[in-house]
Write a protein that holds these residues in place. Structure first.
Motif, PDB file in Angstrom:
ATOM      1  N   ILE A  16       0.859  -1.179   0.000  1.00 25.69           N
ATOM      2  CA  ILE A  16       0.000   0.000   0.000  1.00 25.69           C
ATOM      3  C   ILE A  16       0.892   1.224   0.000  1.00 25.69           C
ATOM      4  N   LEU A  17       0.730   2.066  -1.014  1.00 25.61           N
ATOM      5  CA  LEU A  17       1.556   3.248  -1.212  1.00 25.61           C
ATOM      6  C   LEU A  17       0.665   4.472  -1.003  1.00 25.61           C
ATOM      7  N   GLN A  24       4.436  13.371  -4.516  1.00 28.70           N
ATOM      8  CA  GLN A  24       5.886  13.374  -4.701  1.00 28.70           C
ATOM      9  C   GLN A  24       6.593  12.543  -3.633  1.00 28.70           C
ATOM     10  N   GLN A  25       6.063  12.556  -2.413  1.00 29.19           N
ATOM     11  CA  GLN A  25       6.637  11.781  -1.314  1.00 29.19           C
ATOM     12  C   GLN A  25       5.694  10.620  -1.004  1.00 29.19           C
ATOM     13  N   TRP A  26       6.265   9.438  -0.844  1.00 30.94           N
ATOM     14  CA  TRP A  26       5.426   8.245  -0.700  1.00 30.94           C
ATOM     15  C   TRP A  26       5.806   7.440   0.539  1.00 30.94           C
ATOM     16  N   SER A 348      -1.060  13.919 -15.568  1.00 29.39           N
ATOM     17  CA  SER A 348      -1.742  13.304 -16.719  1.00 29.39           C
ATOM     18  C   SER A 348      -0.805  12.547 -17.651  1.00 29.39           C
ATOM     19  N   GLY A 349       0.378  12.218 -17.170  1.00 30.93           N
ATOM     20  CA  GLY A 349       1.302  11.424 -17.972  1.00 30.93           C
ATOM     21  C   GLY A 349       2.443  12.207 -18.581  1.00 30.93           C
ATOM     22  N   ASP A 350       2.443  13.542 -18.412  1.00 27.79           N
ATOM     23  CA  ASP A 350       3.537  14.335 -18.997  1.00 27.79           C
ATOM     24  C   ASP A 350       4.885  13.938 -18.415  1.00 27.79           C
ATOM     25  N   SER A 351       4.926  13.661 -17.123  1.00 26.45           N
ATOM     26  CA  SER A 351       6.178  13.233 -16.499  1.00 26.45           C
ATOM     27  C   SER A 351       5.881  12.131 -15.492  1.00 26.45           C
ATOM     28  N   TRP A 352       6.882  11.301 -15.256  1.00 28.30           N
ATOM     29  CA  TRP A 352       6.700  10.122 -14.406  1.00 28.30           C
ATOM     30  C   TRP A 352       7.802  10.048 -13.367  1.00 28.30           C
ATOM     31  N   MET A 353       7.469   9.452 -12.232  1.00 25.90           N
ATOM     32  CA  MET A 353       8.460   9.154 -11.215  1.00 25.90           C
ATOM     33  C   MET A 353       8.314   7.698 -10.791  1.00 25.90           C
ATOM     34  N   THR A 354       9.381   7.151 -10.244  1.00 25.15           N
ATOM     35  CA  THR A 354       9.336   5.784  -9.732  1.00 25.15           C
ATOM     36  C   THR A 354       8.988   5.854  -8.251  1.00 25.15           C
ATOM     37  N   ILE A 355       7.863   5.275  -7.872  1.00 25.85           N
ATOM     38  CA  ILE A 355       7.515   5.235  -6.448  1.00 25.85           C
ATOM     39  C   ILE A 355       8.365   4.187  -5.751  1.00 25.85           C
TER      40      ILE A 355
END
Lengths: 371, 98
Positions: A16-17, A24-26, A348-355
């Motif tokens: 669970i994230l 931005q912080q998870w 909306s998909g413009d940029s992505w991060m790795t959780i």
């Protein structure tokens, strides 16, 4: 403060994230149910504290878990999925008839309206409903009466993997079954109609436009336009504007129209997402580049979204239930891979991060938008 | 009391540790021990024996007194050492992998 809770099912447990609305912080909790295959975890739209989870292994079979406190504690509920009456037979790989046998729950779809009503999509393909919070399950057998004897398992098994509810009509459901096709009920599950007109499967079926037998991978709908459906088929991305009465292809300029998940933007009904995969024999992204494709025109014209995603030497897959969309003002997207990464976009998909990047293989991703 | 050792993954469901002790009415058999186990821990229903048929799940084994009892009739008496509680009845996940 609003936020999101991302529910991730993997081959070896659930995670669970959670994050605030900035995403931005998870915080990552888990593994829950460590060592078990968690095919699907989904929260109730009627009460976000109610979450259901499908837990299974080949050793110990199927369990259903329920949480009433947002995933902090869990309780096993009913796990008996008995087909209605004499189960009958379906077509087997060699063309003979084979008895229907329950194997696992692929999907749990809580009702939009009632916290204690939930649907389950199972393998061998059937739909079950619980109206007591998961304690007891009853098949809606009319679905298997829709030429079920002609259904045949695909390589992944004969699973009912997609259930879509019409938010304007509680009696209307859409389901999709691997290697059987898409079906619709307008009477709460009593009777079902194959909705496969316009689908063409020349490489998979002897009769390319058969009424049933198409390998539908996923279906998505925007709640504001319940008659418009988008489909990722085995090959081909499809669209229907009449609740599945007729489909037409919208693959357009995709680098491959094979793939598994499909999703619609929370606030833009014509904005659709897919993750192209090279082929049915090579389950990884084309050219080793993990790209989500977005169409802002309801299909046909697609743009690659790559910022923050690996663009070389990437050979993971994204499974059909492993893509989710939140409903915050700036729409968030989430997907997980068979390599154990979970990616998020808050724009909306413009940029992505790795959780998180080293989980077990991800089977499913769902998201709850929290007040 | 009959001692039953349950496999790791099922202990997470029962929250009762590695070994549980059960009172079994009448003849002590695989059937009666599992009936008593499921009555005490209903969350185990369907995880050891299939719903409906009651058959042992394919990847589970029943051991006791250094014997594999998985394939004997479920109404056969279990060894005296299990009946007296000297030895446990073991429910074991079959080996998998290579």
């Amino acid at each position: 403060m609003s936020g999101v809770r991302v529910l991730v099912g993997t081959r070896k447990g659930a995670f669970i994230l959670t994050s605030d609305e900035k995403r931005q912080q998870w915080d990552i909790s888990g593994p829950h149910f460590a060592g078990w295959e968690m095919y699907h975890i989904k929260g109730s739209p009627a009460d976000p504290n109610r979450i259901y989870a499908s837990q299974s292994t080949g050793w110990f079979g199927q369990l259903i878990q329920r949480s009433d406190d947002g995933g902090q504690t869990w309780e096993p509920v009913g796990n008996e999925f008995a087909y209605d009456g004499t189960p009958g037979t379906h077509q087997w790989y060699d063309g003979t008839q084979h008895p229907w046998e329950f194997k696992r729950v692929w999907l749990l779809e809580p009702s939009l309206h009632d916290v204690d009503t939930i649907y389950a999509g199972v393998e061998d393909a059937a739909i079950f409903r619980s109206q007591d919070g998961g304690k007891s399950w009853h098949e809606l057998p009319g679905l298997r009466n829709t030429k079920g004897d002609l259904w045949q398992p695909g390589a992944g098994g004969m699973c009912l993997h997609t259930i879509v509810q019409d938010p304007t009509d509680a009696d209307r459901l859409f389901v999709a079954i691997s290697a059987a096709g898409a079906f619709r009920t307008d009477d709460g599950g009593e009777s079902w109609l194959p909705i496969n007109k316009g689908l063409l499967s020349p490489f998979e079926l002897p009769d390319k436009d058969a009424e049933v037998g198409h390998c539908v991978h996923s279906i998505a709908m925007h709640p504001a336009r319940p008659d418009v459906l988008f489909m990722q088929k085995h090959w081909d991305v499809m669209r229907s504007d009449d609740a599945g009465g007729m489909w037409h292809e919208v693959s357009g300029n995709l680098p491959s129209d094979f793939g598994f998940p499909i999703a619609v933007h929370a606030h833009e009904p014509e904005t659709v997402y897919v993750v192209p995969i090279k082929s049915d024999s090579e389950h990884y992204p084309p050219d080793g580049k993990l790209r989500v494709y977005r169409s802002r025109s309801g299909g046909n014209e697609w743009e690659a979204l790559t910022d923050g995603l690996p663009q070389s030497d990437c050979y993971v897959n994204v499974l059909r239930s492993a893509f989710a969309v939140d409903s915050l003002d700036s729409c968030g997207l989430y997907f997980g891979t068979t390599g154990g990464q979970v990616y998020a976009s808050a724009d909306s998909g413009d940029s992505w991060m790795t959780i998180v990047r080293d989980l077990p293989a991800v089977l499913s991703v769902e998201v709850q938008t929290l007040p | 009391m009959i001692r039953v050792v349950i496999p790791h993954h099922l202990r997470r469901l029962t929250n009762a540790g590695k070994e549980v002790q059960l009172a079994v009415e009448g003849p002590v058999t695989v059937q009666s021990v599992l009936d008593a186990l499921e009555a005490e821990y209903p969350m185990l229903r369907g995880t050891i024996r299939e719903h409906g048929t009651g058959k042992r799940r394919a990847f589970l084994r029943f051991f006791a007194c250094e014997q594999d009892l998985s394939h004997q009739p479920v109404d056969d008496p279990l060894p005296d050492a299990v009946v007296t509680g000297t030895e446990p009845f073991l429910i074991v996940g079959a080996m998998a992998g290579g």
